[in-house]
Design a protein around this motif. Structure first.
Motif, PDB file in Angstrom:
ATOM      1  N   ALA A 272      -2.480  -4.441  -3.513  1.00 53.76           N
ATOM      2  CA  ALA A 272      -1.100  -4.733  -3.091  1.00 53.76           C
ATOM      3  C   ALA A 272      -0.703  -3.756  -1.994  1.00 53.76           C
ATOM      4  CB  ALA A 272      -0.136  -4.628  -4.274  1.00 53.76           C
ATOM      5  N   ARG A 273      -0.304  -4.276  -0.856  1.00 50.82           N
ATOM      6  CA  ARG A 273       0.025  -3.426   0.284  1.00 50.82           C
ATOM      7  C   ARG A 273       1.536  -3.367   0.469  1.00 50.82           C
ATOM      8  NH1 ARG A 273       0.358  -4.552   5.767  1.00 50.82           N
ATOM      9  NH2 ARG A 273      -0.332  -6.699   5.326  1.00 50.82           N
ATOM     10  N   ALA A 274       2.070  -2.154   0.553  1.00 49.54           N
ATOM     11  CA  ALA A 274       3.488  -1.983   0.845  1.00 49.54           C
ATOM     12  C   ALA A 274       3.737  -2.267   2.317  1.00 49.54           C
ATOM     13  CB  ALA A 274       3.936  -0.579   0.496  1.00 49.54           C
ATOM     14  N   THR A 275       4.779  -3.049   2.606  1.00 48.59           N
ATOM     15  CA  THR A 275       5.080  -3.421   3.992  1.00 48.59           C
ATOM     16  C   THR A 275       6.474  -3.020   4.435  1.00 48.59           C
ATOM     17  OG1 THR A 275       5.763  -5.617   3.235  1.00 48.59           O
ATOM     18  CG2 THR A 275       3.475  -5.364   3.971  1.00 48.59           C
TER      19      THR A 275
ATOM     20  N   LEU B 131       6.701   3.148 -14.644  1.00 47.47           N
ATOM     21  CA  LEU B 131       5.941   3.883 -13.634  1.00 47.47           C
ATOM     22  C   LEU B 131       5.016   2.905 -12.911  1.00 47.47           C
ATOM     23  CD1 LEU B 131       5.055   6.402 -12.179  1.00 47.47           C
ATOM     24  CD2 LEU B 131       3.642   7.020 -14.156  1.00 47.47           C
ATOM     25  N   THR B 132       5.377   2.565 -11.690  1.00 49.42           N
ATOM     26  CA  THR B 132       4.599   1.617 -10.890  1.00 49.42           C
ATOM     27  C   THR B 132       3.723   2.383  -9.913  1.00 49.42           C
ATOM     28  OG1 THR B 132       6.327  -0.073 -11.046  1.00 49.42           O
ATOM     29  CG2 THR B 132       4.724  -0.303  -9.271  1.00 49.42           C
ATOM     30  N   LEU B 133       2.437   2.085  -9.944  1.00 48.92           N
ATOM     31  CA  LEU B 133       1.476   2.685  -9.008  1.00 48.92           C
ATOM     32  C   LEU B 133       0.908   1.567  -8.149  1.00 48.92           C
ATOM     33  CD1 LEU B 133      -0.150   5.138  -8.000  1.00 48.92           C
ATOM     34  CD2 LEU B 133      -1.816   4.671  -9.820  1.00 48.92           C
ATOM     35  N   ILE B 134       1.138   1.648  -6.845  1.00 50.55           N
ATOM     36  CA  ILE B 134       0.758   0.596  -5.906  1.00 50.55           C
ATOM     37  C   ILE B 134      -0.404   1.082  -5.054  1.00 50.55           C
ATOM     38  CG2 ILE B 134       1.551  -0.819  -3.972  1.00 50.55           C
ATOM     39  CD1 ILE B 134       4.433  -0.371  -5.073  1.00 50.55           C
ATOM     40  N   GLY B 135      -1.487   0.294  -4.992  1.00 50.31           N
ATOM     41  CA  GLY B 135      -2.651   0.657  -4.186  1.00 50.31           C
ATOM     42  C   GLY B 135      -3.113  -0.501  -3.328  1.00 50.31           C
ATOM     43  N   ALA B 136      -3.380  -0.250  -2.051  1.00 55.19           N
ATOM     44  CA  ALA B 136      -3.814  -1.314  -1.145  1.00 55.19           C
ATOM     45  C   ALA B 136      -5.237  -1.776  -1.449  1.00 55.19           C
ATOM     46  CB  ALA B 136      -3.714  -0.838   0.300  1.00 55.19           C
ATOM     47  N   GLU B 137      -6.086  -0.885  -1.944  1.00 49.76           N
ATOM     48  CA  GLU B 137      -7.457  -1.272  -2.285  1.00 49.76           C
ATOM     49  C   GLU B 137      -7.494  -1.926  -3.660  1.00 49.76           C
ATOM     50  OE1 GLU B 137     -10.700   1.485  -1.304  1.00 49.76           O
ATOM     51  OE2 GLU B 137      -9.161   2.832  -0.522  1.00 49.76           O
ATOM     52  N   ILE B 138      -8.524  -2.741  -3.868  1.00 45.71           N
ATOM     53  CA  ILE B 138      -8.651  -3.426  -5.156  1.00 45.71           C
ATOM     54  C   ILE B 138      -9.292  -2.544  -6.205  1.00 45.71           C
ATOM     55  CG2 ILE B 138      -8.728  -5.703  -4.096  1.00 45.71           C
ATOM     56  CD1 ILE B 138     -11.761  -5.684  -4.535  1.00 45.71           C
ATOM     57  N   ASP B 139      -9.939  -1.453  -5.775  1.00 43.82           N
ATOM     58  CA  ASP B 139     -10.612  -0.563  -6.717  1.00 43.82           C
ATOM     59  C   ASP B 139      -9.616   0.387  -7.362  1.00 43.82           C
ATOM     60  OD1 ASP B 139     -13.422  -1.337  -6.249  1.00 43.82           O
ATOM     61  OD2 ASP B 139     -13.049  -0.563  -4.230  1.00 43.82           O
ATOM     62  N   PRO B 140      -9.814   0.719  -8.646  1.00 43.77           N
ATOM     63  CA  PRO B 140      -9.005   1.766  -9.280  1.00 43.77           C
ATOM     64  C   PRO B 140      -9.214   3.089  -8.545  1.00 43.77           C
ATOM     65  CG  PRO B 140     -10.217   0.502 -10.919  1.00 43.77           C
ATOM     66  CD  PRO B 140     -10.763   0.109  -9.586  1.00 43.77           C
ATOM     67  N   PRO B 141      -8.342   4.076  -8.730  1.00 44.38           N
ATOM     68  CA  PRO B 141      -8.446   5.338  -7.986  1.00 44.38           C
ATOM     69  C   PRO B 141      -9.833   5.970  -8.073  1.00 44.38           C
ATOM     70  CG  PRO B 141      -6.381   5.248  -9.195  1.00 44.38           C
ATOM     71  CD  PRO B 141      -7.168   4.053  -9.633  1.00 44.38           C
ATOM     72  N   TYR B 142     -10.355   6.339  -6.903  1.00 52.14           N
ATOM     73  CA  TYR B 142     -11.685   6.962  -6.849  1.00 52.14           C
ATOM     74  C   TYR B 142     -11.664   8.132  -5.877  1.00 52.14           C
ATOM     75  CZ  TYR B 142     -12.373   4.127  -2.595  1.00 52.14           C
ATOM     76  OH  TYR B 142     -12.246   3.545  -1.345  1.00 52.14           O
ATOM     77  N   ASP B 143     -12.712   8.949  -5.967  1.00 53.63           N
ATOM     78  CA  ASP B 143     -12.809  10.165  -5.164  1.00 53.63           C
ATOM     79  C   ASP B 143     -13.440   9.850  -3.811  1.00 53.63           C
ATOM     80  OD1 ASP B 143     -12.139  12.797  -5.047  1.00 53.63           O
ATOM     81  OD2 ASP B 143     -13.945  13.555  -6.032  1.00 53.63           O
ATOM     82  N   ARG B 144     -12.900  10.410  -2.738  1.00 53.87           N
ATOM     83  CA  ARG B 144     -13.402  10.096  -1.404  1.00 53.87           C
ATOM     84  C   ARG B 144     -14.413  11.090  -0.821  1.00 53.87           C
ATOM     85  NH1 ARG B 144     -10.487   5.714   0.362  1.00 53.87           N
ATOM     86  NH2 ARG B 144      -8.423   5.489  -0.576  1.00 53.87           N
ATOM     87  N   PRO B 145     -14.325  12.395  -1.077  1.00 53.67           N
ATOM     88  CA  PRO B 145     -15.282  13.305  -0.440  1.00 53.67           C
ATOM     89  C   PRO B 145     -16.752  12.931  -0.636  1.00 53.67           C
ATOM     90  CG  PRO B 145     -13.487  14.570  -1.357  1.00 53.67           C
ATOM     91  CD  PRO B 145     -13.279  13.144  -1.804  1.00 53.67           C
TER      92      PRO B 145
END
Length: 384
Positions: free
Chosen positions: A78-81, A29-43
């Motif tokens: 890591a940014r998907a291109t 299970l690969t999870l790719i995120g462009a930001e360097i931070d682990p998943p966080y809440d935006r609201p």
């Protein structure tokens, strides 16, 4: 399925990854995120973080231990291109190919910008912290765009003692989202709190000393926040063969192609509950669609349509705003409880002969919850 890939490591992507594991998927299970931070809440970025009521560490959606327990191949920064549908490969900016058997696209959106340099936008934690450092008592802040994001930031800035001018091209802010009558009520709250709200004005560029209007006038400001909407992050899908039209086009199951699903802000899908195609930029929808996409990917023979009642909330001054349904483009808005002048009310929204939405301002959550169920069951309009 031996290798599932989720592109986008925010609320939708994390919900998809967690659902795959909780539903029994045991492969890579690969999870790719462009930001360097682990998943966080935006609201909270435009609310508690901007107001300095929270520290940044409160935003984390999961602890390090919880992420570790998911056994992720986690690729942050890591940014998907690119995407090759035929070969089933996601390509990263550094050239790395990531093969997949199943793919969930949850790449979200990015802020629209104006010509010129030096303006703030608000989408990431870094954006919020940078803007927060600039908001001091007496700072002249120009907010371009009086949608929910711009309105929330204007309210926080006034609370911090800033002088705020809020610039909006429409005659009535938020009229497209909640109706003209309620848009006027929400606008009045800003004026009462000292915001210089100017409507019917178009900003063409950001300058060193403020913003330039279409007529040539300059609105002077120390800081500028541009909040004029978002663009779906779909450029990396160009040439992939997937349909793109203001987002990744998906069917009622959130599927964009065999074995490929969309979730969250980037996905434009057919919601059979309302019979329309929609793209929803709300936190609750992101998590719900991430879970639904994961289940449909995992169990293709038992797929279920994704037919939610969209929900959003907003905090502005002492106003708590909650809404369910599809409010845009409704034929009628009726106040069914409370009082507009006191900014304590519930309003219902009609499209054709059907109830399609409800919005509450300054009311307890229980005042609007029954309306959600009525919308979900396709209730007929019965308000006279």
């Amino acid at each position: 399925m031996k290798h599932a890939v989720v592109v986008g490591a925010s609320a939708a992507g994390l919900a998809a990854a967690e659902t795959l594991r909780s539903e029994g998927y045991d492969g890579i299970l690969t999870l790719i995120g462009a930001e360097i931070d682990p998943p966080y809440d935006r609201p909270p970025l435009s609310k508690q973080i901007l107001a300095s009521a929270w520290d940044a560490d409160r935003l984390a959606l999961r602890t390090l231990e919880q992420l570790t327990a998911l056994r992720l191949d986690l690729r942050l920064g890591a940014r998907a291109t690119g995407l090759d549908l035929a070969e089933r490969i996601v390509r990263l900016a550094d050239g790395t190919p990531i093969p997949y058997d199943g793919l969930i696209i949850a790449t979200g959106v990015r802020p629209r910008r104006l010509p010129g340099v030096g303006a703030h936008v608000l989408r990431t934690l870094s954006d919020a912290l940078t803007l927060r450092r600039s908001l001091r008592p007496g700072t002249r802040l120009a907010v371009v765009g009086a949608g929910f994001l711009g309105a929330e930031c204007a309210a926080v800035a006034r609370g911090l003692g800033c002088d705020v001018v809020l610039l909006e091209p429409a005659p009535v802010p938020l009229a497209h989202a909640v109706g003209e009558q309620i848009g006027r009520v929400l606008s009045q709250a800003h004026r009462e709190h000292g915001v210089d709200l100017r409507t019917g004005v178009t900003v063409t560029a950001v300058t060193d000393t403020g913003v330039l209007l279409s007529g040539g006038d300059l609105v002077e400001a120390d800081e500028v926040l541009v909040a004029i909407g978002s663009q779906p992050n779909t450029e990396w899908l160009d040439g992939s063969g997937l349909e793109i039209a203001d987002g990744l086009v998906c069917d009622q199951y959130s599927a964009a192609a065999p074995g490929v699903y969309g979730a969250g802000d980037v996905a434009r899908w057919h919601n059979p509950l309302f019979g329309v195609t929609m793209r929803v930029e709300h936190r609750t929808n992101a998590a719900e669609q991430g879970m639904a996409a994961a289940r449909n990917l995992l169990y293709p023979d038992a797929r279920k349509p994704f037919a939610p009642v969209p929900y959003f909330w907003s905090d502005q001054y002492d106003m708590k705003i909650h809404a369910y349904g599809d409010l845009r483009g409704s034929d009628e808005v009726a106040v069914v409880d409370g009082n507009l002048e006191q900014r304590r009310f519930v309003a219902a929204y009609r499209s054709g002969d059907r109830l399609v939405g409800a919005l509450a301002v300054g009311m307890p959550p229980k005042a609007i919850r029954p309306w959600r169920q009525a919308i979900a069951t396709g209730a007929a309009w019965a308000i006279r």
